[in-house]
Design an enzyme around this catalytic site. Structure first.
Site, PDB file in Angstrom:
ATOM      1  N   GLU A 105       0.867  -1.178   0.000  1.00  0.00           N
ATOM      2  CA  GLU A 105       0.000   0.000   0.000  1.00  0.00           C
ATOM      3  C   GLU A 105       0.899   1.222   0.000  1.00  0.00           C
ATOM      4  O   GLU A 105       1.944   1.223   0.638  1.00  0.00           O
ATOM      5  CB  GLU A 105      -0.897   0.050   1.247  1.00  0.00           C
ATOM      6  CG  GLU A 105      -1.988  -0.995   1.290  1.00  0.00           C
ATOM      7  CD  GLU A 105      -1.524  -2.312   1.897  1.00  0.00           C
ATOM      8  OE1 GLU A 105      -2.204  -3.330   1.682  1.00  0.00           O
ATOM      9  OE2 GLU A 105      -0.474  -2.350   2.566  1.00  0.00           O
ATOM     10  N   TYR A 117       7.499   2.500  -7.528  1.00  0.00           N
ATOM     11  CA  TYR A 117       6.907   1.166  -7.633  1.00  0.00           C
ATOM     12  C   TYR A 117       6.472   0.867  -9.066  1.00  0.00           C
ATOM     13  O   TYR A 117       6.697  -0.232  -9.566  1.00  0.00           O
ATOM     14  CB  TYR A 117       5.725   1.023  -6.672  1.00  0.00           C
ATOM     15  CG  TYR A 117       6.095   1.256  -5.217  1.00  0.00           C
ATOM     16  CD1 TYR A 117       7.272   0.740  -4.684  1.00  0.00           C
ATOM     17  CD2 TYR A 117       5.281   2.008  -4.390  1.00  0.00           C
ATOM     18  CE1 TYR A 117       7.617   0.968  -3.365  1.00  0.00           C
ATOM     19  CE2 TYR A 117       5.617   2.231  -3.064  1.00  0.00           C
ATOM     20  CZ  TYR A 117       6.789   1.711  -2.558  1.00  0.00           C
ATOM     21  OH  TYR A 117       7.132   1.931  -1.246  1.00  0.00           O
TER      22      TYR A 117
END
Length: 150
Positions: A105, A117
């Protein structure tokens, strides 16, 4: 960028870990959270640029999955590829632990982390409403996944 080196986090490292954590986040992890992660056998790692500790990461792995719980690079060292290097190291540890996928998350507002990411190969797979505490309320988390299977 010089070559990053890594070593496992120990309880005696927590003062230095917390100094980086508190400099990087408005809502940092506590000593107790890090200690619980170490004691429960999670992959807890420190990253070094030469002799200087520049970051840390925590990954849990079980039942063919892993979860990136924390990845932090001290603010003055960000933007130099260290986050990518630490993330790569943590994904190697996930593979060693037989994980086939890693989940994480990230705060919706943390565009730098989300970009890291995405550039690594994580894909957004969902959203958790009001997941994170924030100044003035709560903030959504983007849920992302990365396949470790070739």
């Amino acid at each position: 960028m010089s070559a990053l080196t890594f070593r496992r986090m120990q309880e005696s490292d927590l003062d230095a870990v917390l100094a980086i954590e508190f400099s990087a986040f408005s809502h940092p992890w506590t000593r107790g959270i890090f200690l619980d992660c170490i004691k429960s056998g999670h992959e807890c790692w420190l990253a070094f640029d030469g002799l200087q500790q520049i970051g840390h990461g925590v990954l849990s792995a079980a039942a063919g999955e892993s979860h990136l719980l924390n990845i932090t690079i001290r603010p003055e060292s960000q933007g130099n590829g260290f986050g990518h290097g630490l993330l790569e190291h943590l994904m190697q540890q996930a593979k060693v632990r037989d994980a086939e996928v890693t989940f994480l998350e990230v705060r919706e507002s943390n565009l730098n982390a989300a970009g890291l990411y995405e550039s690594f190969g994580f894909n957004e797979i969902g959203r958790r409403r009001n997941y994170y505490p924030a100044v003035g309320g709560r903030e959504d988390a983007l849920v992302m996944a990365y396949s470790l299977v070739d």
